[in-house]
Design an enzyme around this catalytic site. Structure first.
Site, PDB file in Angstrom:
ATOM      1  N   ARG A 149       0.435  12.087  -7.544  1.00 54.34           N
ATOM      2  CA  ARG A 149      -0.224  12.830  -8.623  1.00 54.34           C
ATOM      3  C   ARG A 149       0.150  14.315  -8.556  1.00 54.34           C
ATOM      4  O   ARG A 149       0.324  14.964  -9.582  1.00 54.34           O
ATOM      5  CB  ARG A 149      -1.734  12.604  -8.592  1.00 54.34           C
ATOM      6  CG  ARG A 149      -2.039  11.120  -8.889  1.00 54.34           C
ATOM      7  CD  ARG A 149      -3.443  10.838  -9.282  1.00 54.34           C
ATOM      8  NE  ARG A 149      -3.828  11.430 -10.551  1.00 54.34           N
ATOM      9  CZ  ARG A 149      -3.501  10.957 -11.744  1.00 54.34           C
ATOM     10  NH1 ARG A 149      -2.732   9.897 -11.862  1.00 54.34           N
ATOM     11  NH2 ARG A 149      -3.939  11.557 -12.836  1.00 54.34           N
ATOM     12  N   THR A 153      -1.387  16.142 -16.827  1.00 57.18           N
ATOM     13  CA  THR A 153      -1.047  15.208 -17.903  1.00 57.18           C
ATOM     14  C   THR A 153      -0.315  15.912 -19.040  1.00 57.18           C
ATOM     15  O   THR A 153       0.655  15.398 -19.583  1.00 57.18           O
ATOM     16  CB  THR A 153      -2.328  14.527 -18.435  1.00 57.18           C
ATOM     17  OG1 THR A 153      -2.994  13.900 -17.333  1.00 57.18           O
ATOM     18  CG2 THR A 153      -2.010  13.479 -19.483  1.00 57.18           C
ATOM     19  N   ARG A 195       6.362  16.513 -14.625  1.00 55.15           N
ATOM     20  CA  ARG A 195       6.037  16.704 -16.048  1.00 55.15           C
ATOM     21  C   ARG A 195       6.483  18.066 -16.557  1.00 55.15           C
ATOM     22  O   ARG A 195       6.958  18.171 -17.690  1.00 55.15           O
ATOM     23  CB  ARG A 195       4.549  16.466 -16.280  1.00 55.15           C
ATOM     24  CG  ARG A 195       4.209  14.978 -16.189  1.00 55.15           C
ATOM     25  CD  ARG A 195       2.743  14.734 -16.397  1.00 55.15           C
ATOM     26  NE  ARG A 195       2.452  13.311 -16.503  1.00 55.15           N
ATOM     27  CZ  ARG A 195       1.351  12.752 -16.036  1.00 55.15           C
ATOM     28  NH1 ARG A 195       0.434  13.482 -15.424  1.00 55.15           N
ATOM     29  NH2 ARG A 195       1.146  11.456 -16.180  1.00 55.15           N
ATOM     30  N   HIS A 233       3.698   7.875 -15.301  1.00 52.92           N
ATOM     31  CA  HIS A 233       2.328   7.395 -15.090  1.00 52.92           C
ATOM     32  C   HIS A 233       2.156   7.226 -13.592  1.00 52.92           C
ATOM     33  O   HIS A 233       3.085   6.810 -12.903  1.00 52.92           O
ATOM     34  CB  HIS A 233       2.115   6.032 -15.770  1.00 52.92           C
ATOM     35  CG  HIS A 233       0.886   5.311 -15.284  1.00 52.92           C
ATOM     36  ND1 HIS A 233      -0.346   5.473 -15.867  1.00 52.92           N
ATOM     37  CD2 HIS A 233       0.699   4.459 -14.237  1.00 52.92           C
ATOM     38  CE1 HIS A 233      -1.232   4.734 -15.210  1.00 52.92           C
ATOM     39  NE2 HIS A 233      -0.618   4.108 -14.215  1.00 52.92           N
TER      40      HIS A 233
END
Length: 141
Positions: free
Chosen positions: A87, A93, A104, A117
């Protein structure tokens, strides 16, 4: 910290950008081992079943459409604190809010096409890994 397994999916946007290898290098650089992996094109049914927890959310239909728009690379990762480590590598996100140097921030275009994901807890990790990789297909190394 305990040895854990977590599920990671490299989503259609990142697969299309040809960055699977760069993402794998980040996993391995953080001490995560890839213990199962496959490149698949999800069916609508598979995507709906996998993301069923979000069925009532307004973004569910768009999420399913996106996840079936192209191939995805699915892997089970193993290592000390694998869930939190993955994570951290992924970043927020929304890639606009993700820290510089995260997957990301570097490879995602939007909150919808956000490259990856990752399981968010030990319970979901166990369910998600089992969804894509029945026990006989995961190999500790």
């Amino acid at each position: 910290m305990a040895i854990e397994r977590t599920l990671s999916i490299i989503k259609p946007d990142a697969v299309a950008k040809n960055v699977i290898g760069q993402i794998y290098a980040r996993f391995e650089g953080a001490g995560l081992k890839i213990v199962a992996a496959k490149l698949v094109h999800l069916s609508r049914g598979e995507a709906e079943q996998f993301y069923a927890v979000h069925k009532a959310r307004p973004f569910f239909k768009d999420l399913v459409e996106f996840m079936i728009s192209g191939p995805v690379m699915i892997q089970a990762l193993e290592g000390e604190g694998a869930i939190a480590k993955n994570r951290e590598l992924m970043g927020a996100t929304d890639p606009k809010k993700a820290e510089k140097g995260t997957i990301r921030a570097d490879f995602a275009d939007s909150i919808d096409a956000n490259a990856v994901h990752g399981s968010d807890a030990p319970e979901t990790a166990a369910v998600e890994v089992a969804f894509f990789f029945p026990g006989m297909n995961v190999y500790s190394r």
